[in-house]
Design an enzyme around this catalytic site. Structure first.
Site, PDB file in Angstrom:
ATOM      1  N   ASP A 101       2.121   1.113  -7.831  1.00 10.68           N
ATOM      2  CA  ASP A 101       1.742   0.115  -6.275  1.00 10.68           C
ATOM      3  C   ASP A 101       0.752   2.253  -5.830  1.00 10.68           C
ATOM      4  O   ASP A 101       0.676   2.873  -5.056  1.00 10.68           O
ATOM      5  CB  ASP A 101       3.433   0.236  -5.040  1.00 10.68           C
ATOM      6  CG  ASP A 101       3.663  -1.081  -5.027  1.00 10.68           C
ATOM      7  OD1 ASP A 101       2.174  -1.899  -5.924  1.00 10.68           O
ATOM      8  OD2 ASP A 101       4.098  -1.506  -4.326  1.00 10.68           O
ATOM      9  N   CYS A 140       1.129  -7.473  -7.456  1.00 11.35           N
ATOM     10  CA  CYS A 140       1.783  -6.480  -8.894  1.00 11.35           C
ATOM     11  C   CYS A 140       1.832  -7.557  -9.967  1.00 11.35           C
ATOM     12  O   CYS A 140       1.296  -7.690 -10.927  1.00 11.35           O
ATOM     13  CB  CYS A 140       3.697  -6.315  -8.188  1.00 11.35           C
ATOM     14  SG  CYS A 140       4.677  -6.657  -8.795  1.00 11.35           S
ATOM     15  N   LYS A 197       8.222  -1.785 -16.201  1.00 13.22           N
ATOM     16  CA  LYS A 197       9.291  -3.046 -15.100  1.00 13.22           C
ATOM     17  C   LYS A 197       8.274  -4.383 -15.872  1.00 13.22           C
ATOM     18  O   LYS A 197       7.583  -4.863 -16.998  1.00 13.22           O
ATOM     19  CB  LYS A 197       8.248  -3.167 -13.921  1.00 13.22           C
ATOM     20  CG  LYS A 197       8.395  -4.257 -13.140  1.00 13.22           C
ATOM     21  CD  LYS A 197       7.437  -3.889 -11.789  1.00 13.22           C
ATOM     22  CE  LYS A 197       7.414  -4.869 -11.069  1.00 13.22           C
ATOM     23  NZ  LYS A 197       6.728  -3.781  -9.538  1.00 13.22           N
ATOM     24  N   HIS A 199       8.726  -8.370 -14.693  1.00 12.54           N
ATOM     25  CA  HIS A 199       8.700  -9.304 -12.640  1.00 12.54           C
ATOM     26  C   HIS A 199       7.295 -10.323 -13.594  1.00 12.54           C
ATOM     27  O   HIS A 199       6.295 -11.057 -13.182  1.00 12.54           O
ATOM     28  CB  HIS A 199       7.724  -7.864 -12.218  1.00 12.54           C
ATOM     29  CG  HIS A 199       8.165  -8.355 -11.222  1.00 12.54           C
ATOM     30  ND1 HIS A 199       6.904  -8.292  -9.229  1.00 12.54           N
ATOM     31  CD2 HIS A 199       8.657  -9.681 -10.612  1.00 12.54           C
ATOM     32  CE1 HIS A 199       7.467  -8.869  -8.780  1.00 12.54           C
ATOM     33  NE2 HIS A 199       9.091  -9.870  -9.403  1.00 12.54           N
TER      34      HIS A 199
END
Length: 319
Positions: A101, A140, A197, A199
């Protein structure tokens, strides 16, 4: 990134190539390839980008950079492209660094004036600074699908999800049988690690270690508190820090813990004299906005996705 997790600390004395978040172009002697440059791919099966991407490659010989980039671009088309590029060259070590982000102009080498990011700027100064080209996703999970597979994320159901459904809500994730950059590199002798991460789907069906990574140390969800490492507030049972398939409760500011782990992975592979691919997917500066000294703020927040946390000073500390 904090000083402890700076790119300079991760990759000292190494040739570097960096692509900005959402910007890719030709520069110097190394070309950046689109899908149309690969004879083995259809023009619309392009390499995935992401608005949060920092791309760092390392090689022993400058002329190998061109072949490496093309091989990664063709990763979704099959192992043959990777093998052909590696056949007559020393295998490079590859570290993929992603910020989460972060805006294009949130580092000083791309125009940020309120604060300085000297470590990242050094990669642009001493390596390559790309200025033209656009990512095919700004969110994302979709970004990560594209980066992992080398394909437009919309070709897979999981690439259409934002946010990724919570565990148990629906069966969606990156299919373990789908080729990925780490799975292809693993087949040609690489050690592969994801630090940070994921995800891209929930256990037991989806996992970094089912999609080509030998090692995983990080979080599975979209975001956690930087101090509790929970996807909920401090009082909830939502710890989301993992070493492989085992949860770990380790004190520390998450960005620094991830930076330390990347260093450890590099040192381990170096001791083994094994080529490596490390995907270093930092969560910063994703919410909650918490700098290294904001543990009290961590306890105050009514939700991890709180919209009243932090200031621009906090954001600068996170970057």
């Amino acid at each position: 990134m904090s000083r402890k997790a700076s790119p300079n600390r991760l990759v000292p004395n190494t040739a570097k190539v960096m692509a900005s978040p959402g910007k890719i172009t030709s520069h110097g002697a190394v070309r950046t390839y689109s899908a149309a440059d690969s004879d083995s791919m259809r023009p619309h099966d392009g390499v995935g980008g992401g608005a949060q991407l920092w791309f760092l490659t390392m090689w022993d010989k400058p002329e190998f950079g061109e072949k490496l980039l093309k091989a990664i671009a063709a990763a979704g088309a099959g192992l043959v492209a990777v093998r052909s590029a590696f056949a007559q060259q020393t295998k490079p070590n590859i570290v993929y660094i992603m910020a989460d982000d972060m805006g294009y102009a949130d580092v000083s080498c791309y125009g940020r004036k309120e604060y300085q990011t000297p470590n990242i700027d050094s990669l642009a100064r001493d390596g390559m600074k790309f200025m033209q080209g656009y990512a095919n996703s700004a969110v994302c999970t979709a970004t990560r699908v594209a980066l992992m597979t080398g394909r437009y994320q919309y070709r897979l159901p999981v690439g259409l999800e934002e946010p990724l459904p919570s565990a148990g809500a629906r069966d969606v994730g990156l299919p373990p049988e789908h080729p990925t950059i780490p799975s292809l590199l693993k087949k040609v002798g690489y050690g592969t690690s994801l630090v940070g991460k994921w995800h891209l789907g929930w256990l037991p069906k989806y996992s970094p270690q089912l999609s080509g990574f030998d090692h995983f140390w990080g979080i599975r969800s979209g975001g956690v508190d930087y101090f509790t490492h929970k996807s909920g507030i401090a009082s909830t049972d939502t710890l989301d820090l993992w070493d492989g398939n085992t949860k770990v409760d380790q004190a520390g500011y998450l960005t620094e813990l991830l930076g330390d782990r990347v260093v450890k992975e590099i040192q381990t592979y170096a001791a083994q004299k094994k080529p490596f691919y490390i995907s270093a997917c930092f969560t910063a500066p994703h919410w909650p906005w918490e700098g290294p000294g904001d543990e009290a703020e961590s306890r105050r927040l009514p939700a991890v996705a709180a919209y009243d946390s932090g200031t621009m000073k906090t954001y600068a500390e996170m970057v």
